[in-house]
Design an enzyme around this catalytic site. Structure first.
Site, PDB file in Angstrom:
ATOM      1  N   HIS A 110       0.830  -1.202   0.000  1.00 28.35           N
ATOM      2  CA  HIS A 110       0.000   0.000   0.000  1.00 28.35           C
ATOM      3  C   HIS A 110       0.873   1.265   0.000  1.00 28.35           C
ATOM      4  CE1 HIS A 110      -2.970  -3.076   0.813  1.00 28.35           C
ATOM      5  NE2 HIS A 110      -2.212  -3.470   1.811  1.00 28.35           N
ATOM      6  N   GLU A 147      -1.951   0.298   8.110  1.00 22.67           N
ATOM      7  CA  GLU A 147      -1.101  -0.762   7.568  1.00 22.67           C
ATOM      8  C   GLU A 147       0.045  -0.173   6.744  1.00 22.67           C
ATOM      9  OE1 GLU A 147      -3.080  -3.424   4.887  1.00 22.67           O
ATOM     10  OE2 GLU A 147      -1.284  -4.636   4.544  1.00 22.67           O
ATOM     11  N   HIS A 202       3.038  -6.889   4.527  1.00 17.07           N
ATOM     12  CA  HIS A 202       1.652  -6.505   4.800  1.00 17.07           C
ATOM     13  C   HIS A 202       1.274  -6.854   6.227  1.00 17.07           C
ATOM     14  CE1 HIS A 202       0.150  -5.742   0.602  1.00 17.07           C
ATOM     15  NE2 HIS A 202       1.258  -6.418   0.325  1.00 17.07           N
ATOM     16  N   GLU A 284       2.088 -11.570   5.617  1.00 25.83           N
ATOM     17  CA  GLU A 284       1.043 -10.917   6.414  1.00 25.83           C
ATOM     18  C   GLU A 284       1.463 -11.099   7.868  1.00 25.83           C
ATOM     19  OE1 GLU A 284      -1.525  -9.222   5.404  1.00 25.83           O
ATOM     20  OE2 GLU A 284      -1.933  -9.837   3.341  1.00 25.83           O
TER      21      GLU A 284
HETATM   22 ZN   LIG Z   1      -1.995  -5.287   2.756  1.00 26.43          ZN
END
Ligand SMILES: [Zn+2]
Length: 320
Positions: A110, A147, A202, A284
């Site tokens: 992102h 995030e 992430h 993640e």
């Molecule tokens: Zn993400």
């Protein structure tokens, strides 16, 4: 996050079947060391060989300063155009170290500015199998720690650790552009760098109670511009080493809601993986929407451990 947005499928139901590893890990939590031994038992890690090879625990890491609310301001430079494509931030070449000559691309998921550029990031891009939005805003903790802030912070810590090992490190973005890059460009940056390993960082946005990290591996895709067949094997090797080292470095258990307790998940719907021609995985690191995981993700000391775990996995992979 891996459940909302263009690069990810809608939420999938929690798998009901629990494999033996899930049960084993659940029984051992918070016995992180034992959790790691599970990895050792299944050959998912050679962490012992590289333990301590990357940096040292940072007791001076800044503590997190989560926002109390999601960012809402509109920047005065909204009209600023994105940086020219394929212009990743590049580190100065390291002179020595075991990773001398190796190129690592870190892809911080992102972009802190994405939420101000919804039209741009919603633009469809070709990911080989189909089209998807350019990028997403990502998720945030309930207290508003984004995030995109998390991914940049972990990426910076990883860059420092990997440069100390002699690697040449590039970031796909460093908060230095108003939004993006798009997922296809993120893949192209790794390809153009001829990276020996690429890791996309992430944190997830799943339901409360869903906890733990998982590593996403590219599945075999051969469609349009996507052909992952040559990277499926090495990417799995990279992902397994990262998972094992992540458990050991952070003490976190593998995800209790995806991957059947292995901490590994294979997907064919992510443009960032589909379009990669070099070994690449997503990590993640935890679930931002779970308060217990959020307490970890907002801790600078924990993020340092996460960066160490990922980096040590990369080192292990690259040293063979
Ligand atoms: Zn993400």
């Amino acid at each position: 996050m891996s459940y909302v947005g263009p690069d990810f499928e809608p939420p999938r139901p929690r798998r009901s079947r629990r494999g033996p590893l899930t049960v084993a890990v659940a029984a051992l939590v918070p016995g992180a060391l034992l959790g790691w031994l599970v990895y050792e038992a299944v050959g998912g890690s050679d962490a012992g060989a590289s333990a301590g090879a990357v940096g040292t625990p940072s007791s001076s890491s800044a503590s997190a300063s989560p926002r109390t609310s999601a960012p809402t301001s509109s920047a005065p430079d909204d009209a600023k155009q994105p940086a020219p494509s394929a212009a990743p931030t590049t580190s100065a070449p390291a002179a020595t170290g075991p990773l001398k000559g190796k190129v690592v691309v870190i892809d911080p998921g992102h972009n802190p500015g994405n939420f101000r550029h919804t039209a741009e990031i919603n633009r469809k891009v070709d990911i080989g199998t189909n089209t998807k939005e350019c990028d997403t805003t990502g998720t945030a903790t309930n207290s508003g720690y984004a995030e995109a802030e998390f991914t940049l912070d972990v990426a910076h810590r990883m860059r420092t650790l990997l440069q100390a090992q002699g690697a040449t490190v590039k970031l796909t973005q460093d908060g230095d552009r108003p939004y993006g890059p798009c997922v296809d460009e993120r893949a192209r940056i790794g390809n153009a760098a001829h990276a020996d390993a690429v890791v996309s960082v992430h944190a997830d946005g799943s339901a409360a109670g869903n906890r733990g990290f998982h590593v996403i591996l590219p599945g075999s895709v051969h469609a349009g511009a996507a052909d992952t067949r040559a990277i499926v094997g090495p990417s799995r090797g990279l992902g397994e080493r990262i998972a094992g080292n992540f458990v050991r470095a952070t003490g976190s258990a593998p995800s209790n809601y995806i991957g059947d307790g292995t901490g590994l998940d294979t997907r064919t719907d992510l443009g960032g993986l589909n379009l990669s021609t070099v070994p690449k995985v997503f990590v993640e690191c935890g679930n931002m929407r779970d308060n217990k995981d959020a307490a970890l993700l907002t801790s600078g000391a924990w993020r340092q451990k996460a960066a160490q775990g990922i980096s040590e996995g990369i080192v292990s992979f690259l040293r063979g």
